[in-house]
Design a protein around this motif. Structure first.
Motif, PDB file in Angstrom:
ATOM      1  N   THR A  60      56.627  38.915  51.336  1.00  0.00           N
ATOM      2  CA  THR A  60      57.006  38.198  52.787  1.00  0.00           C
ATOM      3  C   THR A  60      55.429  38.260  53.995  1.00  0.00           C
ATOM      4  O   THR A  60      55.424  37.849  54.256  1.00  0.00           O
ATOM      5  N   ASP A  61      54.401  38.461  53.069  1.00  0.00           N
ATOM      6  CA  ASP A  61      53.175  38.755  53.553  1.00  0.00           C
ATOM      7  C   ASP A  61      52.939  37.315  53.632  1.00  0.00           C
ATOM      8  O   ASP A  61      52.650  36.568  52.560  1.00  0.00           O
ATOM      9  N   SER A  62      51.216  37.190  53.731  1.00  0.00           N
ATOM     10  CA  SER A  62      50.830  35.688  53.906  1.00  0.00           C
ATOM     11  C   SER A  62      50.073  35.343  52.919  1.00  0.00           C
ATOM     12  O   SER A  62      49.109  35.979  52.863  1.00  0.00           O
ATOM     13  N   VAL A  63      50.952  35.445  51.361  1.00  0.00           N
ATOM     14  CA  VAL A  63      49.797  35.841  50.422  1.00  0.00           C
ATOM     15  C   VAL A  63      50.388  34.750  49.161  1.00  0.00           C
ATOM     16  O   VAL A  63      51.119  34.811  48.869  1.00  0.00           O
ATOM     17  N   PHE A  64      49.148  34.486  48.526  1.00  0.00           N
ATOM     18  CA  PHE A  64      49.411  33.696  47.064  1.00  0.00           C
ATOM     19  C   PHE A  64      49.092  34.443  45.776  1.00  0.00           C
ATOM     20  O   PHE A  64      47.957  34.836  45.480  1.00  0.00           O
ATOM     21  N   GLN A  65      49.658  35.392  44.736  1.00  0.00           N
ATOM     22  CA  GLN A  65      48.991  35.971  43.697  1.00  0.00           C
ATOM     23  C   GLN A  65      49.366  35.618  42.669  1.00  0.00           C
ATOM     24  O   GLN A  65      50.373  34.623  42.316  1.00  0.00           O
ATOM     25  N   ILE A  66      48.759  35.496  41.734  1.00  0.00           N
ATOM     26  CA  ILE A  66      48.606  34.872  40.255  1.00  0.00           C
ATOM     27  C   ILE A  66      48.581  35.936  38.906  1.00  0.00           C
ATOM     28  O   ILE A  66      46.886  36.883  39.217  1.00  0.00           O
ATOM     29  N   ALA A  67      48.818  35.928  38.294  1.00  0.00           N
ATOM     30  CA  ALA A  67      49.022  37.254  36.743  1.00  0.00           C
ATOM     31  C   ALA A  67      48.474  36.967  35.844  1.00  0.00           C
ATOM     32  O   ALA A  67      49.938  35.421  35.636  1.00  0.00           O
ATOM     33  N   ALA A  68      47.585  37.013  35.386  1.00  0.00           N
ATOM     34  CA  ALA A  68      47.539  36.303  34.114  1.00  0.00           C
ATOM     35  C   ALA A  68      46.816  37.358  33.230  1.00  0.00           C
ATOM     36  O   ALA A  68      45.611  38.444  33.651  1.00  0.00           O
ATOM     37  N   HIS A  69      47.182  37.307  31.304  1.00  0.00           N
ATOM     38  CA  HIS A  69      46.608  38.222  31.050  1.00  0.00           C
ATOM     39  C   HIS A  69      44.988  37.800  30.758  1.00  0.00           C
ATOM     40  O   HIS A  69      44.733  36.760  30.200  1.00  0.00           O
ATOM     41  N   GLU A  70      44.133  39.545  30.408  1.00  0.00           N
ATOM     42  CA  GLU A  70      42.893  38.895  30.635  1.00  0.00           C
ATOM     43  C   GLU A  70      42.666  38.482  29.289  1.00  0.00           C
ATOM     44  O   GLU A  70      40.817  38.203  29.749  1.00  0.00           O
ATOM     45  N   THR A  71      42.745  39.074  28.210  1.00  0.00           N
ATOM     46  CA  THR A  71      42.319  38.427  26.726  1.00  0.00           C
ATOM     47  C   THR A  71      42.939  36.743  26.842  1.00  0.00           C
ATOM     48  O   THR A  71      41.953  35.973  26.263  1.00  0.00           O
ATOM     49  N   HIS A  72      44.414  36.950  26.109  1.00  0.00           N
ATOM     50  CA  HIS A  72      44.773  35.285  26.516  1.00  0.00           C
ATOM     51  C   HIS A  72      45.266  34.009  27.403  1.00  0.00           C
ATOM     52  O   HIS A  72      44.006  33.642  27.001  1.00  0.00           O
ATOM     53  N   PHE A  73      44.867  34.637  28.657  1.00  0.00           N
ATOM     54  CA  PHE A  73      44.511  33.600  29.934  1.00  0.00           C
ATOM     55  C   PHE A  73      43.323  33.939  29.744  1.00  0.00           C
ATOM     56  O   PHE A  73      42.418  32.375  29.806  1.00  0.00           O
ATOM     57  N   GLY A  74      42.354  35.171  29.431  1.00  0.00           N
ATOM     58  CA  GLY A  74      40.860  34.942  29.922  1.00  0.00           C
ATOM     59  C   GLY A  74      40.864  35.366  31.142  1.00  0.00           C
ATOM     60  O   GLY A  74      41.754  34.779  32.458  1.00  0.00           O
ATOM     61  N   LEU A  75      40.026  36.502  31.613  1.00  0.00           N
ATOM     62  CA  LEU A  75      39.760  36.810  33.394  1.00  0.00           C
ATOM     63  C   LEU A  75      39.117  35.806  34.449  1.00  0.00           C
ATOM     64  O   LEU A  75      39.351  35.709  35.042  1.00  0.00           O
ATOM     65  N   GLN A  76      38.284  35.056  33.381  1.00  0.00           N
ATOM     66  CA  GLN A  76      37.108  34.392  34.196  1.00  0.00           C
ATOM     67  C   GLN A  76      37.864  32.934  34.279  1.00  0.00           C
ATOM     68  O   GLN A  76      37.846  32.565  35.977  1.00  0.00           O
ATOM     69  N   ARG A  77      38.904  32.946  33.864  1.00  0.00           N
ATOM     70  CA  ARG A  77      39.566  31.130  34.136  1.00  0.00           C
ATOM     71  C   ARG A  77      40.294  32.260  35.320  1.00  0.00           C
ATOM     72  O   ARG A  77      40.653  31.418  35.902  1.00  0.00           O
ATOM     73  N   LEU A  78      41.209  33.308  35.045  1.00  0.00           N
ATOM     74  CA  LEU A  78      41.842  33.818  36.122  1.00  0.00           C
ATOM     75  C   LEU A  78      41.139  33.402  37.128  1.00  0.00           C
ATOM     76  O   LEU A  78      41.641  33.193  38.755  1.00  0.00           O
ATOM     77  N   LEU A  79      40.274  33.638  38.262  1.00  0.00           N
ATOM     78  CA  LEU A  79      39.259  34.283  39.190  1.00  0.00           C
ATOM     79  C   LEU A  79      38.822  32.818  39.693  1.00  0.00           C
ATOM     80  O   LEU A  79      38.903  32.154  40.683  1.00  0.00           O
ATOM     81  N   ASP A  80      38.672  31.635  38.615  1.00  0.00           N
ATOM     82  CA  ASP A  80      38.292  30.201  38.862  1.00  0.00           C
ATOM     83  C   ASP A  80      39.710  29.714  39.599  1.00  0.00           C
ATOM     84  O   ASP A  80      39.418  29.086  40.548  1.00  0.00           O
ATOM     85  N   LEU A  81      41.071  30.148  38.668  1.00  0.00           N
ATOM     86  CA  LEU A  81      41.513  29.235  39.331  1.00  0.00           C
ATOM     87  C   LEU A  81      41.710  29.450  40.781  1.00  0.00           C
ATOM     88  O   LEU A  81      42.301  29.004  41.249  1.00  0.00           O
ATOM     89  N   CYS A  82      41.455  30.544  40.798  1.00  0.00           N
ATOM     90  CA  CYS A  82      42.312  31.398  41.920  1.00  0.00           C
ATOM     91  C   CYS A  82      41.030  30.922  43.080  1.00  0.00           C
ATOM     92  O   CYS A  82      41.688  30.306  44.053  1.00  0.00           O
ATOM     93  N   GLN A  83      40.148  30.159  42.671  1.00  0.00           N
ATOM     94  CA  GLN A  83      38.996  30.116  44.126  1.00  0.00           C
ATOM     95  C   GLN A  83      39.900  28.231  44.120  1.00  0.00           C
ATOM     96  O   GLN A  83      39.452  27.718  45.192  1.00  0.00           O
ATOM     97  N   ILE A  84      40.288  27.664  42.788  1.00  0.00           N
ATOM     98  CA  ILE A  84      41.093  26.671  43.260  1.00  0.00           C
ATOM     99  C   ILE A  84      41.911  26.431  44.147  1.00  0.00           C
ATOM    100  O   ILE A  84      42.047  25.840  45.071  1.00  0.00           O
ATOM    101  N   VAL A  85      42.673  27.186  43.728  1.00  0.00           N
ATOM    102  CA  VAL A  85      43.946  27.951  44.676  1.00  0.00           C
ATOM    103  C   VAL A  85      43.624  28.249  46.151  1.00  0.00           C
ATOM    104  O   VAL A  85      44.262  27.761  47.314  1.00  0.00           O
ATOM    105  N   ARG A  86      42.940  28.863  46.727  1.00  0.00           N
ATOM    106  CA  ARG A  86      42.269  29.206  47.560  1.00  0.00           C
ATOM    107  C   ARG A  86      41.992  28.237  48.705  1.00  0.00           C
ATOM    108  O   ARG A  86      41.929  27.876  49.720  1.00  0.00           O
TER     109      ARG A  86
END
Length: 406
Positions: A174-200
């Motif tokens: 109910t907050d103004s938020v978009f959350q993305i969960a991903a596996h640190e190794t299978h998906f990759g931590l840096q890849r997750l952070l890069d994805l969040c910047q795209i979504v931002r």
């Protein structure tokens, strides 16, 4: 010159918000209900804690007096201290919404007077054109979730499929938020952070407050565990905050925990990361030794909200409060003449309330330090009074909102 320290006990509301009915939260009271449940034995957990809620140090700093101001009643079975030290009161929020950025920005003297964007509840939380744009820009095979959910529940539900398919888990609340969960190794931590910047960037036109990276580890639903590498991507505050004003005046702002992310790293001189309340307290105590005259140390203690409020865990929340309270004498011993500490919260997250989201509540104000005399400052009309008090204490010009209570 003096130093200042702001401690935000994330989600530690004390009830009584005059506009709570507009948010569906009339009667919510994080402190009051935790105390009530503990007094009734519903806060007991073998090996963790038992009995009434016991917060002797915060009570002596005016917590119970603040609760009475907020709601007209004292939390159940909590001993009344013989004497209260320091300034104490409660504050109502004027910002729209009951989310983390709004609360923190208002604490820092800049209320949010515009409407955030939100995602509706239903079969699909995110519009199809947004999901298509995310998949196209980030080269994804698709997304999982696309729903309102709590973080631990959505990882348990989709985590194994995420590992198998490579699709990130996207969810909201109910907050103004978009959350993305991903596996640190299978998906990759840096890849997750890069994805969040795209979504931002894609969400900026929708006025969504935060994109949050929620990395986790483990191989099965039984072993999944979120890590301390969470990262929040916030929009910029609507105008300069207390932090900006301090930096412009040549002072340093030491941001401990997720404070840097909340302010989009604007007005922050130094970021100190730590995972968990006790590690955050350790880091804060270390920074207290390093901070110079005129500096602000700003810490968010996130566990209250993230681990216990949203998970509706009364014994866990109570135990975390008691553990935090036990460490306050260490803070006292670090203070120098002229220092002040201001403890407060950014919103509520009543662990006895329906749903899993934040609750609209007043917050406590406990202000102490060498030479600070005991005084009831009443109910403040805005959290911005907190920021203006810090501004006055550190000797910079007042901002547009709020009024110092020094």
């Amino acid at each position: 010159m003096a130093r200042a320290f702001i401690f935000v006990l994330d989600s530690f509301g004390i009830g009584g918000a005059p506009d709570a009915p507009a948010y569906g939260d009339d009667g919510s009271d994080t402190l009051g209900h935790i105390a009530e449940f503990c007094a009734a034995g519903a806060g007991d957990r073998q090996g963790l804690r038992q009995g009434p809620l016991t917060l002797p140090n915060m009570s002596a700093l005016g917590l119970l007096a603040a609760a009475r101001l907020a709601t007209g009643k004292t939390p159940d079975a909590m001993p009344i201290p013989e004497r209260v030290f320091g300034l104490h009161g409660a504050a109502s929020e004027v910002s729209k919404g009951k989310d983390t950025p709004s609360g923190h920005w208002e604490i820092a003297g800049t209320p949010v007077m515009f409407d955030w964007g939100y995602f509706p509840e239903g079969d699909e939380a995110f519009p199809s054109d947004l999901v298509e744009a995310i998949c196209r820009e980030a080269n994804l095979p698709g997304v999982l979730g696309n729903c309102h959910a709590s973080g631990t529940e959505v990882i348990a539900r989709f985590g194994e499929e995420h590992i198998r398919t490579g699709k990130p888990i996207c969810y909201t609340s109910t907050d103004s938020v978009f959350q993305i969960a991903a596996h640190e190794t299978h998906f990759g931590l840096q890849r997750l952070l890069d994805l969040c910047q795209i979504v931002r960037k894609l969400l900026d036109p929708l006025n969504i407050g935060r994109v949050i990276a929620r990395p986790f580890i483990g191989e099965t639903v039984q072993t999944f565990e979120r890590t301390g590498n969470r990262r929040d991507y916030s929009v910029l505050p609507p105008e300069p905050t207390l932090l900006d004003r301090l930096v412009e005046a040549g002072r340093k702002v030491h941001a401990v925990g997720k404070i840097g992310d909340i302010f989009a790293h604007q007005g922050v001189s130094r970021v100190i990361k730590a995972n968990g309340n006790m590690a955050l307290m350790d880091a804060t105590l270390k920074v207290m030794d390093e901070a110079e005259d005129g500096d602000l140390v700003f810490t968010n203690f996130v566990d209250f909200d993230m681990l216990f409020g949203h998970r509706r865990d009364v014994p866990g929340y109570a135990a975390a409060l008691e553990a935090f309270d036990r460490r306050l004498p260490e803070v006292h011993r670090k203070l120098k003449p002229g220092d002040i500490v201001l403890m407060t919260a950014d919103h509520g997250c009543d662990p006895t309330w329906r749903g899993t989201d934040h609750t609209r509540e007043r917050v406590p104000i406990m202000c102490f330090g060498p030479g600070v005399r005991s005084r009831n400052i009443g109910v403040r009309n805005t959290y911005a009074d907190i920021g203006e008090t810090i501004a006055a204490h550190l000797g910079i010009a007042p901002g547009r909102y709020g009024r110092s209570f020094l």
